[in-house]
Design an enzyme around this catalytic site. Structure first.
Site, PDB file in Angstrom:
ATOM      1  N   PRO A 137     -23.135 -37.017  -1.906  1.00  0.00           N
ATOM      2  CG  PRO A 137     -25.206 -36.761  -2.933  1.00  0.00           C
ATOM      3  CD  PRO A 137     -24.436 -37.676  -2.024  1.00  0.00           C
ATOM      4  CB  CYS A 138     -19.642 -32.631  -1.618  1.00  0.00           C
ATOM      5  SG  CYS A 138     -19.642 -31.741  -3.197  1.00  0.00           S
TER       6      CYS A 138
END
Length: 419
Positions: free
Chosen positions: A118-119
């Protein structure tokens, strides 16, 4: 091509590899709704391979339930789509599920691992919102689990995807540690920053792609990894994504057969968004808006149509103070943004779209609404037969977090060549 998909999301990246005929031995994803979307899409690809897409279309038309769809497509819900957070506590269970899938698919080993953690902790917007707490966010270190999968399965190639902010997060410390870990796992690294609009997507979305090629003994030379760009016709604009969809208003949902208002066009066919004979519209669903927001949307559209200007909230507060409820008029003054239908690409579709639609105003002044689910999906290059599961908020988040499938397809084509 045998593929393992980590941090899968709704399956934008895996969609590109499905199009290259990949066999998947697992999609690992923590979000329950995204996993439901992955199961539905897996059913599509299985039924397509068996020339039984009429079953899938019955599902899109609400003639059969999702349970019936998955049963008829023979989807092993527990093992094929692994609904778990990747952590020390879950690794053994995930490995067991992957082993079951390897045996069931009668393959010997994994060729490619794809995915990216996840960014939010790496993105510039996410860091601004999280402030000091970003330093202790566990998502900064999820790449270590990605490396563990590389060390266990030793694929020939991996594809690691993330936001450009990955390179500057923590003053570049996380990125340096990531590079060292990937190289120590036995891989030569090729990095490329991709802009979605270069690869057939009508959006300015940017992504960092790291391709790792497993080193052989004494190997010194490695192929240069360059993804093939797609040069679109000059007359193609964002309007080509929107104009065949029916007029709608806030808080509305349009679904069914024969509801498109135009035939498909060359861009929709090229991008596989709407094939010539496909005529089932789903999830043309809009969020509700109050009258004040709709008046602001009107001001935003006029500003763009007449002056090619972006509506500034501080300026609006001077001209129409009756419309302004936010006390903060010095930051986030660009909170309202219109999709520019006359441009070659839209601004980036983000997961924040799940919170409100102000940043994604439909360009038609007669509709005064934000984008529908289907419109947002199309700007991400998801095909119209791609069905997202879950409530509207979750669906917008799934779309905003995804890798555009058309860009993913270009990545998958290059990986196929390398293999």
């Amino acid at each position: 091509m045998v593929v393992l998909d980590l941090f899968s999301g709704a399956g934008g990246l895996s969609e590109g590899f499905f199009r290259q005929g990949a066999t998947f031995v697992g999609h690992v994803e923590v979000d329950n709704y995204a996993c439901q979307t992955l199961k539905t899409r897996k059913a599509y690809w299985k039924l397509r391979k068996q020339n039984k897409l009429d079953i899938y279309y019955d599902y899109l038309l609400n003639k059969i339930s999702n349970t019936e769809l998955l049963r008829l497509a023979n989807i092993d819900e527990e093992h094929e789509i692994i609904n778990k957070a990747i952590s020390e506590d879950t690794m053994n269970d995930i490995y067991k599920n992957i082993s079951i899938n390897i045996k069931r698919n009668k393959v010997k080993k994994i060729d490619v691992i794809i995915g990216g953690p996840p960014c939010q902790a790496y993105s510039i917007v996410g860091r601004a919102r999280m402030k000091e707490s970003v330093k202790n966010d566990h998502r900064n270190f999820l790449y270590k689990f990605y490396v563990q999968f590389l060390e266990k399965y030793k694929p020939k190639i991996f594809v690691f995807e993330n936001v450009p902010g990955l390179k500057t997060a923590g003053n570049g410390e996380y990125y340096r540690h990531l590079q060292i870990a990937l190289e120590n796992a036995g891989y030569h690294l090729e990095e490329q920053e991709m802009v979605a609009s270069d690869y057939g997507v009508l959006q300015t979305r940017k992504r960092i792609i790291i391709v790792g090629i497993r080193k052989r003994k004494n190997q010194k030379n490695f192929p240069k990894v360059i993804f093939s760009k797609i040069i679109l016709d000059k007359d193609i604009t964002v309007n080509d994504v929107l104009r065949d969809l029916p007029f709608t208003l806030p808080g509305n949902k349009i679904e069914g057969e024969n509801l498109y208002v135009e035939n498909t066009n060359k861009y929709l066919e090229l991008s596989h968004i709407r094939e010539k004979d496909f005529n089932i519209l789903t999830q043309h669903e809009t969020r509700p808006h109050n009258d004040r927001d709709r008046e602001i949307y009107q001001e935003a559209i006029i500003a763009w149509d007449e002056r090619k200007e972006r509506l500034c909230y501080s300026e609006l507060s001077r001209r129409r103070p009756d419309l302004c409820t936010h006390k903060n008029k010095t930051t986030f003054t660009n909170r309202f943004n219109v999709i520019k239908s006359d441009q070659k690409a839209s601004h980036t579709i983000l997961a924040h779209m799940a919170m409100d639609g102000h940043y994604y105003i439909h360009p038609d002044i007669k509709q005064l609404r934000s984008l529908s689910i289907r419109e947002a999906a199309r700007l991400q290059s998801f095909p119209d037969d791609f069905y997202f599961e879950g409530p509207r908020t979750s669906i917008f988040r799934q779309i905003g977090n995804a890798v555009p499938p058309k860009m993913a397809e270009q990545i998958a084509k290059k990986i196929t060549d390398l293999l």
